[in-house]
Design a protein around this motif. Sequence first.
Motif, PDB file in Angstrom:
ATOM      1  N   VAL A 182       0.758  -1.192   0.084  1.00 54.94           N
ATOM      2  CA  VAL A 182      -0.039  -0.004   0.060  1.00 54.94           C
ATOM      3  C   VAL A 182       0.815   1.210   0.023  1.00 54.94           C
ATOM      4  CG1 VAL A 182      -1.726   1.277   1.223  1.00 54.94           C
ATOM      5  CG2 VAL A 182      -1.754  -1.347   1.247  1.00 54.94           C
ATOM      6  N   VAL A 200      -4.722  -5.492   3.268  1.00 56.73           N
ATOM      7  CA  VAL A 200      -3.961  -5.692   4.514  1.00 56.73           C
ATOM      8  C   VAL A 200      -4.484  -6.918   5.290  1.00 56.73           C
ATOM      9  CG1 VAL A 200      -3.365  -4.570   6.712  1.00 56.73           C
ATOM     10  CG2 VAL A 200      -2.928  -3.262   4.664  1.00 56.73           C
ATOM     11  N   ILE A 226       3.564  18.230   9.067  1.00 55.75           N
ATOM     12  CA  ILE A 226       2.485  18.909   8.697  1.00 55.75           C
ATOM     13  C   ILE A 226       2.220  18.464   6.983  1.00 55.75           C
ATOM     14  CG2 ILE A 226       1.795  21.266   7.697  1.00 55.75           C
ATOM     15  CD1 ILE A 226       3.536  22.389  10.067  1.00 55.75           C
ATOM     16  N   ALA A 284      -9.794   3.417  -2.336  1.00 56.51           N
ATOM     17  CA  ALA A 284      -9.591   4.316  -1.082  1.00 56.51           C
ATOM     18  C   ALA A 284      -8.827   3.514  -0.091  1.00 56.51           C
ATOM     19  CB  ALA A 284     -10.806   5.090  -0.707  1.00 56.51           C
ATOM     20  N   GLY A 296      -7.294  -0.644   0.705  1.00 54.80           N
ATOM     21  CA  GLY A 296      -6.067  -0.988   1.412  1.00 54.80           C
ATOM     22  C   GLY A 296      -6.365  -1.894   2.416  1.00 54.80           C
ATOM     23  N   ALA A 297      -7.210  -1.365   3.139  1.00 48.61           N
ATOM     24  CA  ALA A 297      -7.769  -2.243   4.645  1.00 48.61           C
ATOM     25  C   ALA A 297      -8.012  -3.594   4.054  1.00 48.61           C
ATOM     26  CB  ALA A 297      -8.631  -1.725   5.388  1.00 48.61           C
ATOM     27  N   ASN A 335       2.789  11.022  -2.390  1.00 51.26           N
ATOM     28  CA  ASN A 335       3.674  11.870  -2.680  1.00 51.26           C
ATOM     29  C   ASN A 335       4.836  11.503  -3.482  1.00 51.26           C
ATOM     30  OD1 ASN A 335       4.681   9.871  -0.723  1.00 51.26           O
ATOM     31  ND2 ASN A 335       5.648  11.284   0.807  1.00 51.26           N
ATOM     32  N   LYS A 395      -1.643  -1.360  -3.890  1.00 53.36           N
ATOM     33  CA  LYS A 395      -2.474  -0.632  -3.863  1.00 53.36           C
ATOM     34  C   LYS A 395      -2.165   1.059  -4.011  1.00 53.36           C
ATOM     35  CE  LYS A 395      -5.124   2.066  -1.165  1.00 53.36           C
ATOM     36  NZ  LYS A 395      -5.442   3.239  -2.021  1.00 53.36           N
ATOM     37  N   PRO A 396      -2.101   1.619  -5.293  1.00 56.36           N
ATOM     38  CA  PRO A 396      -1.704   2.982  -5.088  1.00 56.36           C
ATOM     39  C   PRO A 396      -2.755   3.991  -4.338  1.00 56.36           C
ATOM     40  CG  PRO A 396      -2.090   2.154  -7.438  1.00 56.36           C
ATOM     41  CD  PRO A 396      -2.733   1.392  -6.312  1.00 56.36           C
ATOM     42  N   ALA A 397      -2.450   5.136  -4.050  1.00 58.86           N
ATOM     43  CA  ALA A 397      -3.108   6.036  -3.347  1.00 58.86           C
ATOM     44  C   ALA A 397      -4.279   6.624  -4.101  1.00 58.86           C
ATOM     45  CB  ALA A 397      -2.054   7.264  -2.940  1.00 58.86           C
ATOM     46  N   GLU A 398      -5.293   7.012  -3.616  1.00 56.28           N
ATOM     47  CA  GLU A 398      -6.441   7.229  -4.317  1.00 56.28           C
ATOM     48  C   GLU A 398      -6.168   8.617  -5.157  1.00 56.28           C
ATOM     49  OE1 GLU A 398      -9.114   8.173  -1.305  1.00 56.28           O
ATOM     50  OE2 GLU A 398     -10.821   8.859  -2.671  1.00 56.28           O
ATOM     51  N   CYS A 428       8.309  12.275   3.604  1.00 62.66           N
ATOM     52  CA  CYS A 428       8.276  11.805   5.007  1.00 62.66           C
ATOM     53  C   CYS A 428       9.433  12.183   5.785  1.00 62.66           C
ATOM     54  CB  CYS A 428       7.945  10.408   4.880  1.00 62.66           C
ATOM     55  SG  CYS A 428       9.034   9.650   3.777  1.00 62.66           S
TER      56      CYS A 428
END
Length: 490
Positions: free
Chosen positions: A168, A235, A401, A227, A231-232, A172, A195-198, A303
């Motif tokens: 997952v 996992v 942030i 979304a 991912g859940a 960025n 799974k790529p980010a939404e 990150c």
Amino acid sequence: MAKKKKPTLNFATDWSYAPAPESTDHVTIENRYDLFIGGKFVPPSKGNYFNTINPATEKRLSSVAEAEKTDVNRAVKAARTAYDKYWSKLTATERGKYIFRIARVLQERAREFAVIESLDGGKPIRESRDIDVPLAAAHFFYYAGWADKLEYAFPGRTAEPVGVAGQVIPWNFPLLMAAWKIAPALAAGNTVVLKPAETTPLTALKLAELLRDIDLPPGVVNIVTGAGNTGAALVNHPGIDKIAFTGSTAVGKIIQKAVAGTDKKYTLELGGKAANIVFEDAAIDQAVEGIVNGIFFNQGHVCCAGSRLFVQESIHDELIDRLKDRMETLIVGDPLDKNTDIGAINSKMQLKRINAYLKIGTAEGAELYQSACAVPEKGYWCRPTLFLNASQSHRIVQEEIFGPVLAVQTFRTVDEAISKANNTPFGLSAGVWSDKGAKVFKVSNQMRAGVVWANTFNKFDPSSPFGGYKESGVGREGGVHGLLPYVRLT
Ligand code: NDP
């Protein structure tokens, strides 16, 4: 006699560059993308699709399938079949050849991938062209080389693949994170469901096209878009042997709880709040460049961003003056323009989060400074921002942030710098700027951070391990260390 004020050049108004946009005519983005399962694009079971937009224009780029639990089941099944029937039986040399092929074709199609990455994610084309895509190819090249050399990676031990990896990734560095995850998994003989980010699925789907075009055996890599629920589902799937996650600490904690009591292997690359420490003996202009690169690279959506600056008190005023001057030269705007230094914030939601922190920091009593640059009317933008006179207890100092926002503090002694820098729940990276080698060694040895850069920042290499302490995560990616989570040693 009063001292004459030196004339200053206002880059926002006195200096402009002719636009230098990268062309998009060599890029094809389909109107709609299905799920990549078993080597084919297949529609999602419930027929739901969501839009992915360009954050610089707010215009729709494409629609992308939303994978349900049943689709995740299909993908895991395809990965298991590919593992049992084909991939685990292939010789390591043949496996390596496929990975080399991915690397070479990625290099050949680098321009196309770079443009799509900038369109979908908002990052400046200079970064996607010179960093994201070449580094992604470099990861495939690097791990391709390990495929038939695992016995040397773990001398005296036998390395067996773990099976099916569920991966997952965040928004960025979409393609680069896919490469970080897929390359070591395949090299060690595993198959993958990713799974790529939404908000940034397009380069992963382009990668799926590439994998199909190079005839990677069906099911070795499957890509399911969606979304957080998707991912859940991945996992929590009992057919997954190893989880690799990069994203927020909050979701990382959920995943850690979910794997407790199972025999799934896992690595978590989570948030960070890196200290960038500048001593009075540092080369000051070089340090200013490093600070800018540390926090404004990729809009601060990094990150390991150097988001806490510690400046030795004796040089604070001079350094901040020079930093402000440098910030005035940064161009914020069209990600496809080769002059652009800072692109669009990745999503409306992320901009909202950053703006909330700007209010929090001001209310906490830190002094806000933003460069005067113009920003486009449409799209999501944040000017490069400093918070001066921040203090350790401020939320803008303690919390991630994930935007172009730098909190500045001072220190007097080496020990004070070390204790302030380590006073954070995170421990992903740090930077030290000094002319004195002994000081650099002392400080970097005492940083509780996975990566410490000396007189530089944000340098990455596939052969170098990356990962965190404390709330920044578990395990390492990159280098030989990055193979370890994908093997069982006997
Ligand atoms: P998330 O951690 O929510 O997203 C990372 C990935 O995990 C995405 O693919 C996401 O899907 C998926 N995901 C979300 N919920 C779950 C779940 N319960 N189980 C499994 N997978 C899940 O990050 P956000 O995008 O929400 O960003 C929030 C904050 O996280 C940022 O402001 C930043 O501080 C931090 N962040 C840190 C990153 C890092 O590299 N350390 C990277 C990204 C964010 P989806 O995209 O659909 O939500």
